[in-house]
Design a protein around this motif. Structure first.
Motif, PDB file in Angstrom:
ATOM      1  N   LYS A  28       3.071  -1.195  -4.140  1.00  0.00           N
ATOM      2  CA  LYS A  28       2.245  -2.409  -4.030  1.00  0.00           C
ATOM      3  C   LYS A  28       3.086  -3.670  -4.240  1.00  0.00           C
ATOM      4  O   LYS A  28       3.007  -4.624  -3.452  1.00  0.00           O
ATOM      5  N   LEU A  29       3.911  -3.653  -5.271  1.00  0.00           N
ATOM      6  CA  LEU A  29       4.719  -4.823  -5.576  1.00  0.00           C
ATOM      7  C   LEU A  29       5.817  -5.037  -4.541  1.00  0.00           C
ATOM      8  O   LEU A  29       6.220  -6.180  -4.276  1.00  0.00           O
ATOM      9  N   GLY A  30       6.287  -3.955  -3.933  1.00  0.00           N
ATOM     10  CA  GLY A  30       7.298  -4.086  -2.893  1.00  0.00           C
ATOM     11  C   GLY A  30       6.790  -4.860  -1.691  1.00  0.00           C
ATOM     12  O   GLY A  30       7.542  -5.612  -1.057  1.00  0.00           O
ATOM     13  N   LEU A  31       5.512  -4.688  -1.364  1.00  0.00           N
ATOM     14  CA  LEU A  31       4.932  -5.464  -0.267  1.00  0.00           C
ATOM     15  C   LEU A  31       4.912  -6.945  -0.619  1.00  0.00           C
ATOM     16  O   LEU A  31       5.214  -7.804   0.227  1.00  0.00           O
TER      17      LEU A  31
ATOM     18  N   LYS B  98      -1.435   1.358   3.837  1.00  0.00           N
ATOM     19  CA  LYS B  98      -0.661   1.536   2.613  1.00  0.00           C
ATOM     20  C   LYS B  98       0.269   0.339   2.441  1.00  0.00           C
ATOM     21  O   LYS B  98       0.863  -0.144   3.418  1.00  0.00           O
ATOM     22  N   SER B  99       0.414  -0.106   1.208  1.00  0.00           N
ATOM     23  CA  SER B  99       1.335  -1.216   0.933  1.00  0.00           C
ATOM     24  C   SER B  99       2.736  -0.895   1.427  1.00  0.00           C
ATOM     25  O   SER B  99       3.414  -1.737   2.022  1.00  0.00           O
ATOM     26  N   VAL B 100       3.180   0.332   1.201  1.00  0.00           N
ATOM     27  CA  VAL B 100       4.551   0.703   1.523  1.00  0.00           C
ATOM     28  C   VAL B 100       4.817   0.651   3.025  1.00  0.00           C
ATOM     29  O   VAL B 100       5.974   0.515   3.458  1.00  0.00           O
ATOM     30  N   GLN B 101       3.770   0.728   3.833  1.00  0.00           N
ATOM     31  CA  GLN B 101       3.934   0.725   5.290  1.00  0.00           C
ATOM     32  C   GLN B 101       3.644  -0.630   5.917  1.00  0.00           C
ATOM     33  O   GLN B 101       3.915  -0.819   7.117  1.00  0.00           O
ATOM     34  N   GLU B 102       3.113  -1.576   5.158  1.00  0.00           N
ATOM     35  CA  GLU B 102       2.785  -2.893   5.699  1.00  0.00           C
ATOM     36  C   GLU B 102       4.019  -3.780   5.721  1.00  0.00           C
ATOM     37  O   GLU B 102       4.845  -3.750   4.787  1.00  0.00           O
ATOM     38  N   LEU B 103       4.164  -4.537   6.796  1.00  0.00           N
ATOM     39  CA  LEU B 103       5.315  -5.424   6.986  1.00  0.00           C
ATOM     40  C   LEU B 103       6.618  -4.639   6.861  1.00  0.00           C
ATOM     41  O   LEU B 103       7.604  -5.092   6.288  1.00  0.00           O
ATOM     42  N   ALA B 104       6.583  -3.425   7.368  1.00  0.00           N
ATOM     43  CA  ALA B 104       7.754  -2.551   7.374  1.00  0.00           C
ATOM     44  C   ALA B 104       7.910  -2.003   8.794  1.00  0.00           C
ATOM     45  O   ALA B 104       7.375  -2.566   9.746  1.00  0.00           O
ATOM     46  N   THR B 105       8.612  -0.889   8.941  1.00  0.00           N
ATOM     47  CA  THR B 105       8.869  -0.331  10.269  1.00  0.00           C
ATOM     48  C   THR B 105       7.582  -0.136  11.057  1.00  0.00           C
ATOM     49  O   THR B 105       6.619   0.455  10.564  1.00  0.00           O
ATOM     50  N   SER B 106       7.535  -0.643  12.280  1.00  0.00           N
ATOM     51  CA  SER B 106       6.392  -0.507  13.207  1.00  0.00           C
ATOM     52  C   SER B 106       5.136  -1.210  12.713  1.00  0.00           C
ATOM     53  O   SER B 106       4.035  -0.891  13.156  1.00  0.00           O
ATOM     54  N   ALA B 107       5.281  -2.179  11.820  1.00  0.00           N
ATOM     55  CA  ALA B 107       4.110  -2.899  11.311  1.00  0.00           C
ATOM     56  C   ALA B 107       4.406  -4.382  11.171  1.00  0.00           C
ATOM     57  O   ALA B 107       4.140  -4.995  10.132  1.00  0.00           O
TER      58      ALA B 107
ATOM     59  N   GLY C  89      -3.026  -1.215  -2.035  1.00  0.00           N
ATOM     60  CA  GLY C  89      -2.356  -0.362  -2.993  1.00  0.00           C
ATOM     61  C   GLY C  89      -3.059   0.933  -3.334  1.00  0.00           C
ATOM     62  O   GLY C  89      -2.426   1.870  -3.839  1.00  0.00           O
ATOM     63  N   ARG C  90      -4.342   1.032  -3.078  1.00  0.00           N
ATOM     64  CA  ARG C  90      -5.053   2.244  -3.460  1.00  0.00           C
ATOM     65  C   ARG C  90      -4.548   3.467  -2.700  1.00  0.00           C
ATOM     66  O   ARG C  90      -4.485   4.578  -3.240  1.00  0.00           O
ATOM     67  N   ASN C  91      -4.179   3.278  -1.438  1.00  0.00           N
ATOM     68  CA  ASN C  91      -3.717   4.401  -0.623  1.00  0.00           C
ATOM     69  C   ASN C  91      -2.275   4.806  -0.915  1.00  0.00           C
ATOM     70  O   ASN C  91      -1.780   5.778  -0.341  1.00  0.00           O
ATOM     71  N   ASP C  92      -1.599   4.061  -1.781  1.00  0.00           N
ATOM     72  CA  ASP C  92      -0.222   4.396  -2.163  1.00  0.00           C
ATOM     73  C   ASP C  92      -0.180   5.295  -3.387  1.00  0.00           C
ATOM     74  O   ASP C  92       0.885   5.476  -3.993  1.00  0.00           O
ATOM     75  N   ASN C  93      -1.326   5.872  -3.774  1.00  0.00           N
ATOM     76  CA  ASN C  93      -1.431   6.615  -5.031  1.00  0.00           C
ATOM     77  C   ASN C  93      -0.352   7.685  -5.155  1.00  0.00           C
ATOM     78  O   ASN C  93      -0.003   8.375  -4.207  1.00  0.00           O
ATOM     79  N   SER C  94       0.153   7.787  -6.381  1.00  0.00           N
ATOM     80  CA  SER C  94       1.227   8.733  -6.707  1.00  0.00           C
ATOM     81  C   SER C  94       1.042   9.178  -8.146  1.00  0.00           C
ATOM     82  O   SER C  94       0.573   8.412  -8.993  1.00  0.00           O
ATOM     83  N   ALA C  95       1.433  10.402  -8.431  1.00  0.00           N
ATOM     84  CA  ALA C  95       1.361  10.904  -9.798  1.00  0.00           C
ATOM     85  C   ALA C  95       2.349  10.194 -10.712  1.00  0.00           C
ATOM     86  O   ALA C  95       2.207  10.235 -11.939  1.00  0.00           O
ATOM     87  N   THR C  96       3.338   9.534 -10.120  1.00  0.00           N
ATOM     88  CA  THR C  96       4.311   8.755 -10.892  1.00  0.00           C
ATOM     89  C   THR C  96       3.894   7.287 -10.852  1.00  0.00           C
ATOM     90  O   THR C  96       3.940   6.661  -9.789  1.00  0.00           O
ATOM     91  N   PRO C  97       3.476   6.721 -11.985  1.00  0.00           N
ATOM     92  CA  PRO C  97       2.945   5.345 -11.967  1.00  0.00           C
ATOM     93  C   PRO C  97       3.905   4.327 -11.369  1.00  0.00           C
ATOM     94  O   PRO C  97       3.479   3.430 -10.620  1.00  0.00           O
ATOM     95  N   SER C  98       5.175   4.428 -11.669  1.00  0.00           N
ATOM     96  CA  SER C  98       6.128   3.443 -11.154  1.00  0.00           C
ATOM     97  C   SER C  98       6.236   3.507  -9.630  1.00  0.00           C
ATOM     98  O   SER C  98       6.382   2.478  -8.959  1.00  0.00           O
ATOM     99  N   THR C  99       6.169   4.716  -9.075  1.00  0.00           N
ATOM    100  CA  THR C  99       6.212   4.857  -7.615  1.00  0.00           C
ATOM    101  C   THR C  99       5.014   4.174  -6.985  1.00  0.00           C
ATOM    102  O   THR C  99       5.134   3.466  -5.970  1.00  0.00           O
ATOM    103  N   TRP C 100       3.858   4.384  -7.607  1.00  0.00           N
ATOM    104  CA  TRP C 100       2.609   3.795  -7.100  1.00  0.00           C
ATOM    105  C   TRP C 100       2.660   2.269  -7.176  1.00  0.00           C
ATOM    106  O   TRP C 100       2.456   1.575  -6.172  1.00  0.00           O
ATOM    107  N   SER C 101       2.946   1.742  -8.338  1.00  0.00           N
ATOM    108  CA  SER C 101       2.937   0.289  -8.499  1.00  0.00           C
ATOM    109  C   SER C 101       4.067  -0.376  -7.724  1.00  0.00           C
ATOM    110  O   SER C 101       3.896  -1.481  -7.176  1.00  0.00           O
TER     111      SER C 101
END
Length: 535
Positions: free
Chosen positions: A335-338, A282-291, A320-332
């Motif tokens: 990906k952009l946060g990475l 997941k983008s949100v977990q890459e280059l973050a804690t323990s990664a 980014g595909r595994n970061d899917n969320s019903a809220t588009p801004s959360t999802w995108s």
């Protein structure tokens, strides 16, 4: 100095330059030099009695230029696959003890890979990284297939972490024995893999129901770079899955993007990437804690071996595909946060190319046989469209590759490919003895069916079933006998209609393309998209 490929002409389109910019060689810069390398990932395994000395023999593809001086890192940590991926929390409970490593030249000659001048090395559990080096007496020819043979051991009952599912059709091997001399003898004999290390072939699961994972190099780098772009890929499972072992090409490529990048296009060339992700990332977990261990390693190579030059030239954000969320801004934003974290680490001015996301089918009324049979919820239509529009408009990306039309079905661009799109002819006769009781594991098909194909056939009028092929024997008459993983007593009518699946059913959803879906994508995404790799 311009590379011959970058001088080749192509038809200009919409004012875009007709040729790539000149490639500027840097023969003293270590760059990725092997197709098909993988980070250790998935699950730990336990050294069993009589099997605690192990040896993997793996084959990789070299770049489309000559190389000679190799740098080969081995690591003591592994990434999770799925769930918290790519967090580096799958860890052996003891150091991995490397006894010897050899580089296998295409002519069969083996050259020792040394660690600070020594044949052996200790890879510290969780934190360890060791660097093997070898210089060949003459340059390895461009576009070669070479091998890395790794011998390692541990104490019975201890665990280790691997990353490679050996590929029989490419003569990869995985041996195990009770001591060093015995496993060395197995390697010299070059016979079949040890049965205990060759179970559940071409299947993915957990430690108890998956093809065993062999230890090997985390990556292979080499000097000799001719200046072509080298992407650092922020990636998920689409970089190489749902292919597993039997469908890998001659250069160990699997999946949509590895195959596409490695196309030997006369203008845009083949490209060997630095793949950062693993299945499930997941983008949100890459280059973050323990990664961060993988990132620390590539930066250490930059500083220690490359005189401050990275082992990549730009970033390709396929995640980014595994970061899917019903809220588009959360999802995108995930990906952009990475991308933001990568730019913080390497500089706001780095060249980043984005990639749009593809849909997931959550159900099929006919097991993936027809496009019309798929169900696609709003998450993967309306929400996905919003996210993809955000990706295409984001200033974080210098360029964006829109992969949707290359991937989706022509009849419905919101859906994936289906088996109806890949007719293969007919089953030859029928398998088994048709008593409905005796199981069968071999089926005769047209010899044109690629090994590893996930087939679907009309076993009785109006009724369809599927099998996964993993091995074949050519009969010399236009047919071949294929082994299948799923063993049942299915009665099959003569000359049953035969299709190939385009997608794999992952538990309850159609997430990953299988071989025919992958090859279709590779053929449809223009190689000219590689122009976006240049600043």
């Amino acid at each position: 100095m311009m590379n011959a490929i970058s001088l080749a002409l192509t038809k200009p389109m919409g004012g875009v330059p007709a040729i790539p910019p000149p490639w500027v060689p840097d023969p003293d810069r270590y760059m990725p030099a092997a197709t098909g390398t993988r980070w250790p990932a998935g699950f730990t395994q336990t050294y069993a009695a009589g099997l605690n000395y192990q040896c993997s023999k793996l084959f990789f593809g070299s770049p489309d230029y000559e190389i000679n001086d190799f740098l080969i890192p081995f690591v003591g940590f592994g990434c999770t696959e799925g769930s918290l991926a790519p967090q580096e929390t799958i860890l052996p409970n003891a150091d991995i003890l490397i006894d010897e490593v050899f580089f296998i030249h295409p002519n069969g000659t083996e050259y020792p890979v040394l660690f600070g001048g020594n044949a052996a090395a200790t890879v510290t559990a969780s934190t360890g990284i060791v660097y093997g080096q070898v210089t060949l007496p003459s340059a390895l020819p461009a576009w070669s297939v070479f091998g890395i043979r790794t011998v390692w051991h541990g104490t019975v009952g201890q665990t280790y972490i691997g990353g490679y599912r050996c590929q029989r059709h490419r003569n990869e091997k995985y041996w195990a024995a009770t001591d060093l001399a015995s496993v060395q003898a197995l390697a010299v004999a070059n016979g079949a893999s040890t049965p205990a290390r060759d179970t559940f072939y071409n299947t993915v699961g957990n430690e108890s129901n998956s093809q065993p994972l062999a230890y090997g190099p985390a990556m292979v780098l080499a000097k000799g770079w001719d200046g072509r772009p080298v992407p650092m890929v922020l990636s998920d499972s689409l970089i190489e899955r749902q292919e597993i072992a039997a469908t890998a090409d001659a250069r160990r490529n699997m999946g949509m993007w590895l195959r596409w990048l490695d196309v030997r296009d006369p203008v845009w060339g083949s490209i060997i990437p630095l793949v950062m992700g693993v299945p499930g990332s997941k983008s949100v977990q890459e280059l973050a804690t323990s990664a961060t261990k993988r990132w620390a390693m590539i930066d250490a190579i930059r500083d220690t071996y490359n005189g401050g030059k990275n082992i990549w030239t730009f970033v390709l954000d396929q995640s980014g595909r595994n970061d899917n969320s019903a809220t588009p801004s959360t999802w995108s934003n995930a990906k952009l946060g990475l991308v933001d974290r990568v730019k913080t680490r390497y500089g706001a001015g780095i060249h980043v190319v984005g990639v749009t996301l593809i849909p997931t089918m959550t159900a099929s009324s006919d097991s993936g046989r027809t496009v019309a049979g798929y169900t696609v919820p709003a998450l993967w239509t309306t929400t996905l469209t919003t996210v993809n529009n955000t990706i295409k408009a984001s200033s974080r990306y210098a360029k964006v590759i829109d992969q949707l039309l290359a991937f989706t079905a022509d009849t419905d661009p919101t859906k994936s490919t289906a088996a109806e799109m890949f007719p293969l002819g007919n089953v030859v006769g029928h398998p088994g003895n048709q008593d409905g009781v005796t199981t069968w594991d071999t089926i005769k098909l047209p010899a044109s069916v690629p090994n590893g194909t996930r087939i679907m056939f009309e076993y009785q009028p109006g009724l369809w079933t599927s099998r996964t092929t993993y091995d074949r024997v050519d009969n010399g008459d236009g047919t071949a006998d294929y082994k299948v993983i799923e063993v049942f007593a299915t009665n099959v009518q003569d000359n049953a209609a035969l299709l190939a699946h385009g997608m794999n059913l992952d538990v309850s959803s159609y997430v990953h393309p299988v071989l025919q879906g992958v090859l279709r994508f590779v053929s449809r995404l223009p190689q000219s998209e590689k122009l976006k790799f240049y600043p």
